[in-house]
Design a protein around this motif. Sequence first.
Motif, PDB file in Angstrom:
ATOM      1  N   ARG A   1      -6.445 -11.157 -13.899  1.00 39.82           N
ATOM      2  CA  ARG A   1      -6.704 -10.974 -12.398  1.00 39.82           C
ATOM      3  C   ARG A   1      -5.552 -10.952 -11.895  1.00 39.82           C
ATOM      4  NH1 ARG A   1      -8.317 -13.351  -7.807  1.00 39.82           N
ATOM      5  NH2 ARG A   1     -10.078 -12.296  -6.518  1.00 39.82           N
ATOM      6  N   ILE A   2      -5.089  -9.770 -11.251  1.00 40.29           N
ATOM      7  CA  ILE A   2      -3.767  -9.929 -10.763  1.00 40.29           C
ATOM      8  C   ILE A   2      -4.018  -9.376  -9.402  1.00 40.29           C
ATOM      9  CG2 ILE A   2      -1.542  -8.889 -10.779  1.00 40.29           C
ATOM     10  CD1 ILE A   2      -1.858  -8.331 -13.592  1.00 40.29           C
ATOM     11  N   ARG A   3      -3.602 -10.317  -8.406  1.00 37.28           N
ATOM     12  CA  ARG A   3      -3.659 -10.109  -6.880  1.00 37.28           C
ATOM     13  C   ARG A   3      -2.517  -9.307  -6.638  1.00 37.28           C
ATOM     14  NH1 ARG A   3      -4.415 -14.605  -2.141  1.00 37.28           N
ATOM     15  NH2 ARG A   3      -4.434 -13.122  -0.424  1.00 37.28           N
ATOM     16  N   ILE A   4      -2.581  -8.137  -5.715  1.00 35.75           N
ATOM     17  CA  ILE A   4      -1.577  -7.454  -5.171  1.00 35.75           C
ATOM     18  C   ILE A   4      -1.321  -7.837  -3.740  1.00 35.75           C
ATOM     19  CG2 ILE A   4      -0.843  -5.339  -4.493  1.00 35.75           C
ATOM     20  CD1 ILE A   4      -2.350  -4.297  -6.684  1.00 35.75           C
ATOM     21  N   LEU A   5       0.175  -8.434  -3.363  1.00 33.42           N
ATOM     22  CA  LEU A   5       0.161  -8.820  -2.124  1.00 33.42           C
ATOM     23  C   LEU A   5       0.511  -7.954  -1.262  1.00 33.42           C
ATOM     24  CD1 LEU A   5       2.877 -11.893  -3.210  1.00 33.42           C
ATOM     25  CD2 LEU A   5       0.320 -11.893  -2.752  1.00 33.42           C
ATOM     26  N   ALA A   6      -0.611  -7.321  -0.743  1.00 30.43           N
ATOM     27  CA  ALA A   6      -0.607  -5.701   0.054  1.00 30.43           C
ATOM     28  C   ALA A   6       0.260  -6.002   1.088  1.00 30.43           C
ATOM     29  CB  ALA A   6      -2.093  -5.533   0.158  1.00 30.43           C
ATOM     30  N   GLU A   7       0.041  -7.190   2.043  1.00 32.50           N
ATOM     31  CA  GLU A   7       0.797  -7.056   3.111  1.00 32.50           C
ATOM     32  C   GLU A   7       2.182  -7.025   3.038  1.00 32.50           C
ATOM     33  OE1 GLU A   7      -1.810  -8.905   2.365  1.00 32.50           O
ATOM     34  OE2 GLU A   7      -3.375  -8.396   3.580  1.00 32.50           O
ATOM     35  N   ILE A   8       2.640  -7.464   1.800  1.00 35.73           N
ATOM     36  CA  ILE A   8       4.149  -7.293   1.567  1.00 35.73           C
ATOM     37  C   ILE A   8       4.646  -6.035   1.198  1.00 35.73           C
ATOM     38  CG2 ILE A   8       6.037  -8.337   0.476  1.00 35.73           C
ATOM     39  CD1 ILE A   8       4.662 -11.009   0.266  1.00 35.73           C
ATOM     40  N   TRP A   9       3.788  -5.352   0.162  1.00 33.42           N
ATOM     41  CA  TRP A   9       4.023  -4.220  -0.330  1.00 33.42           C
ATOM     42  C   TRP A   9       3.829  -3.148   0.728  1.00 33.42           C
ATOM     43  CZ3 TRP A   9       5.915  -2.123  -4.531  1.00 33.42           C
ATOM     44  CH2 TRP A   9       5.594  -0.759  -4.860  1.00 33.42           C
ATOM     45  N   ASP A  10       2.749  -3.337   1.650  1.00 34.78           N
ATOM     46  CA  ASP A  10       2.570  -2.105   2.584  1.00 34.78           C
ATOM     47  C   ASP A  10       3.869  -2.092   3.399  1.00 34.78           C
ATOM     48  OD1 ASP A  10       0.444  -1.579   1.430  1.00 34.78           O
ATOM     49  OD2 ASP A  10      -0.843  -2.729   2.761  1.00 34.78           O
ATOM     50  N   ARG A  11       4.740  -3.194   3.547  1.00 38.06           N
ATOM     51  CA  ARG A  11       6.022  -3.236   4.479  1.00 38.06           C
ATOM     52  C   ARG A  11       6.993  -2.792   3.755  1.00 38.06           C
ATOM     53  NH1 ARG A  11       2.307  -6.579   6.319  1.00 38.06           N
ATOM     54  NH2 ARG A  11       1.811  -6.754   8.667  1.00 38.06           N
ATOM     55  N   THR A  12       7.140  -2.412   2.372  1.00 41.51           N
ATOM     56  CA  THR A  12       8.337  -2.028   1.665  1.00 41.51           C
ATOM     57  C   THR A  12       8.520  -0.557   2.000  1.00 41.51           C
ATOM     58  OG1 THR A  12       7.565  -3.838   0.422  1.00 41.51           O
ATOM     59  CG2 THR A  12       9.134  -2.113  -0.601  1.00 41.51           C
ATOM     60  N   SER A  13       9.801   0.007   1.779  1.00 42.85           N
ATOM     61  CA  SER A  13       9.901   1.199   2.116  1.00 42.85           C
ATOM     62  C   SER A  13       9.553   2.174   0.791  1.00 42.85           C
ATOM     63  CB  SER A  13      11.834   1.715   2.202  1.00 42.85           C
ATOM     64  OG  SER A  13      12.190   1.368   0.994  1.00 42.85           O
ATOM     65  N   LEU A  14       9.316   3.242   1.057  1.00 40.17           N
ATOM     66  CA  LEU A  14       8.786   4.215  -0.096  1.00 40.17           C
ATOM     67  C   LEU A  14       9.913   4.059  -1.237  1.00 40.17           C
ATOM     68  CD1 LEU A  14       7.059   6.311  -1.449  1.00 40.17           C
ATOM     69  CD2 LEU A  14       8.102   7.924   0.046  1.00 40.17           C
ATOM     70  N   GLN A  15      11.147   4.231  -0.728  1.00 41.80           N
ATOM     71  CA  GLN A  15      12.296   4.217  -1.585  1.00 41.80           C
ATOM     72  C   GLN A  15      12.190   3.171  -2.579  1.00 41.80           C
ATOM     73  OE1 GLN A  15      16.202   4.044  -0.134  1.00 41.80           O
ATOM     74  NE2 GLN A  15      17.214   4.940  -1.985  1.00 41.80           N
ATOM     75  N   GLU A  16      11.768   1.905  -2.123  1.00 42.20           N
ATOM     76  CA  GLU A  16      11.831   0.604  -2.685  1.00 42.20           C
ATOM     77  C   GLU A  16      10.734   0.542  -3.581  1.00 42.20           C
ATOM     78  OE1 GLU A  16      14.085  -1.395  -3.458  1.00 42.20           O
ATOM     79  OE2 GLU A  16      12.913  -3.235  -4.387  1.00 42.20           O
ATOM     80  N   GLN A  17       9.468   1.243  -2.986  1.00 42.30           N
ATOM     81  CA  GLN A  17       8.381   1.173  -3.904  1.00 42.30           C
ATOM     82  C   GLN A  17       8.362   1.858  -5.288  1.00 42.30           C
ATOM     83  OE1 GLN A  17       4.883   2.252  -1.561  1.00 42.30           O
ATOM     84  NE2 GLN A  17       4.861   0.676  -0.366  1.00 42.30           N
ATOM     85  N   GLU A  18       9.136   3.068  -4.857  1.00 44.77           N
ATOM     86  CA  GLU A  18       9.195   3.985  -6.114  1.00 44.77           C
ATOM     87  C   GLU A  18      10.523   3.492  -7.146  1.00 44.77           C
ATOM     88  OE1 GLU A  18      10.190   8.178  -5.005  1.00 44.77           O
ATOM     89  OE2 GLU A  18       7.965   8.407  -4.552  1.00 44.77           O
ATOM     90  N   ALA A  19      11.324   2.613  -6.464  1.00 37.98           N
ATOM     91  CA  ALA A  19      12.372   2.328  -7.593  1.00 37.98           C
ATOM     92  C   ALA A  19      11.592   0.856  -8.390  1.00 37.98           C
ATOM     93  CB  ALA A  19      13.381   1.549  -6.784  1.00 37.98           C
ATOM     94  N   THR A  20      10.711   0.264  -7.478  1.00 42.94           N
ATOM     95  CA  THR A  20      10.162  -0.996  -8.457  1.00 42.94           C
ATOM     96  C   THR A  20       9.200  -0.543  -9.379  1.00 42.94           C
ATOM     97  OG1 THR A  20       9.925  -1.977  -6.062  1.00 42.94           O
ATOM     98  CG2 THR A  20       8.629  -2.710  -7.905  1.00 42.94           C
ATOM     99  N   VAL A  21       8.534   0.914  -9.182  1.00 43.58           N
ATOM    100  CA  VAL A  21       7.591   1.290 -10.193  1.00 43.58           C
ATOM    101  C   VAL A  21       8.360   1.966 -11.324  1.00 43.58           C
ATOM    102  CG1 VAL A  21       5.570   2.699 -10.595  1.00 43.58           C
ATOM    103  CG2 VAL A  21       5.516   1.373  -8.763  1.00 43.58           C
ATOM    104  N   GLY A  22       9.239   2.794 -11.029  1.00 48.48           N
ATOM    105  CA  GLY A  22      10.160   3.538 -11.866  1.00 48.48           C
ATOM    106  C   GLY A  22       9.640   5.156 -11.964  1.00 48.48           C
ATOM    107  N   ARG A  23       8.510   5.291 -10.926  1.00 50.45           N
ATOM    108  CA  ARG A  23       8.030   6.696 -10.831  1.00 50.45           C
ATOM    109  C   ARG A  23       7.896   6.952  -9.447  1.00 50.45           C
ATOM    110  NH1 ARG A  23       5.498   8.854 -15.244  1.00 50.45           N
ATOM    111  NH2 ARG A  23       5.461   7.506 -17.213  1.00 50.45           N
ATOM    112  N   THR A  24       7.734   8.298  -9.151  1.00 49.19           N
ATOM    113  CA  THR A  24       7.424   8.659  -7.840  1.00 49.19           C
ATOM    114  C   THR A  24       6.000   8.448  -7.235  1.00 49.19           C
ATOM    115  OG1 THR A  24       6.700  10.948  -8.265  1.00 49.19           O
ATOM    116  CG2 THR A  24       9.179  10.684  -8.109  1.00 49.19           C
ATOM    117  N   LYS A  25       5.904   8.219  -6.035  1.00 43.67           N
ATOM    118  CA  LYS A  25       4.639   7.971  -5.581  1.00 43.67           C
ATOM    119  C   LYS A  25       3.803   9.125  -5.565  1.00 43.67           C
ATOM    120  CE  LYS A  25       2.259   4.614  -2.416  1.00 43.67           C
ATOM    121  NZ  LYS A  25       2.528   3.536  -1.482  1.00 43.67           N
ATOM    122  N   GLY A  26       4.260  10.209  -5.114  1.00 46.36           N
ATOM    123  CA  GLY A  26       3.280  11.321  -4.963  1.00 46.36           C
ATOM    124  C   GLY A  26       2.770  11.848  -6.433  1.00 46.36           C
ATOM    125  N   SER A  27       3.779  12.599  -7.275  1.00 50.18           N
ATOM    126  CA  SER A  27       3.236  12.997  -8.460  1.00 50.18           C
ATOM    127  C   SER A  27       3.200  12.235  -9.566  1.00 50.18           C
ATOM    128  CB  SER A  27       4.326  14.115  -8.821  1.00 50.18           C
ATOM    129  OG  SER A  27       5.516  13.515  -9.129  1.00 50.18           O
TER     130      SER A  27
END
Length: 446
Positions: free
Chosen positions: A290-316
Amino acid sequence: MTQDRTDAPAPAPEAGGGTPAPADDAREGSGLSRRTALGAAGAVAGAAALTAGGFAAGRTAASSPQTSAYDFFGAHQSGIVTPQQDRLHFAAFDITTDSTARVVSLLRRWTEAAARLMAGSELGSGAAGGAYAAPPDDTGEALGLPASGLTITVGFGPGLFDERFGLASRRPDQLIDLPQFSGDTLDERFVGGDLCIQACADDPQVAVHAIRNLSRIAFGDAAIRWAQLGFGRTSSTTREQDTPRNFMGFKDGTANLRAEDTALVDRWVWADASDGQDWMAGGSYLVARRIRILAEIWDRTSLQEQEATVGRTKGSGAPLSGGSEFTAPDFAATGRDDAPLIRPDSHVALAHPSAHGGAMMLRRGYNFTDGADELGRLDAGLFFLAYVRDPREQFVPVQNALSSSDVMTVEYLRTTGSALFAVPRGVAPGSALGAEGAYVGQELFA
Ligand code: HEM
């Protein structure tokens, strides 16, 4: 080992007759609805008859997931390579009896009930039948609903192999006590369990009805230790399914193992007798986190950082090294600054099979949200479920890599629940069920 396709949708059995419902019937949405006791018995017998003598052949898929009824019987339990349904109710149980005979009896009762529920039938005399002076055999909230693609998957936790039942020598080496990983913030309310049931369906009411009634059947022998509802699958387990999105907003399941990858599924999902315990051949191991996502922090993170964190683009969902969603990531590709296009501390780089000797897993998780905490933050995340042949090789090293270096795991995730279960093979097609009949896991008690 060849993989038997036990999980293709079975034709819906007709009440009483055991003949498949016409495919058009399902297509038009009438599907298979819950029946009274007489019909239920027939439906189960029908399911058995349909599978006897070759469950891999002759299936027709109902075109709507709302109407499909999957076959309970097969070489493997359903709910593993079955096309992942959209809803989950998962429950871990403590066994509350010391009697092996009671545990066997419980597994028999669960097996019989699971076959009926998956066929879209009511339990016993149904919700409105039976003795007026006694509680009904079925709680009733699924009366009139179709089978909704329900699958019920039963697993055994380490506690089943403790001193109570004389099964210690039959505990598979693969069924380890999962370690506490670095950064885990486990809440004892979501840890462990002697038994588990994963109920997946396309209708939440059908999944919840299954767990409610199976826990009711267990009264006196086992009690729910913890449970988790999931909405919205976070994986695809067949090629026909679109890739869904997780609570971080990213496509999830792109690089998952799929039912069609039969050689890989044989290699990485199904246990074999040569793995050490004969009774587990055709089974698998289920990791639940059971993995909680710290949504409030994630939602304040730039798209660039989000994509770099995952390693994939958010759109496709394409890897940052280029291409489209299903292009293989190129971890050697670099940009103008000579830095890797996919960061080595990204989730994909650290979880990819190339970082773990080729090891793969079949992910089958769900989004969840359980209200908010005392600070008004959503208690939401991903209920990670994965089926593997050996958690020691296929899960522990990946989780260790993620826990120590994955920016996503370290910065944005908190694991609050953890458990591992051995999921035995399926019940053979044509088996008789009932008081003396076949049951899930019977090879363990043989
Ligand atoms: C909240 C928790 C998690 C989130 C939001 C998440 C999200 C993602 C996303 C977006 C992808 C890329 C798309 C895909 O290939 O599916 C991915 C891939 C993957 N994840 Fe996770 N993940 C989580 C937890 C975990 C955990 C706990 C493990 C295992 C220990 C894991 C193992 C993997 C693997 C093996 C891949 C495929 C890597 C590849 O072959 O490219 N994930 N995950």
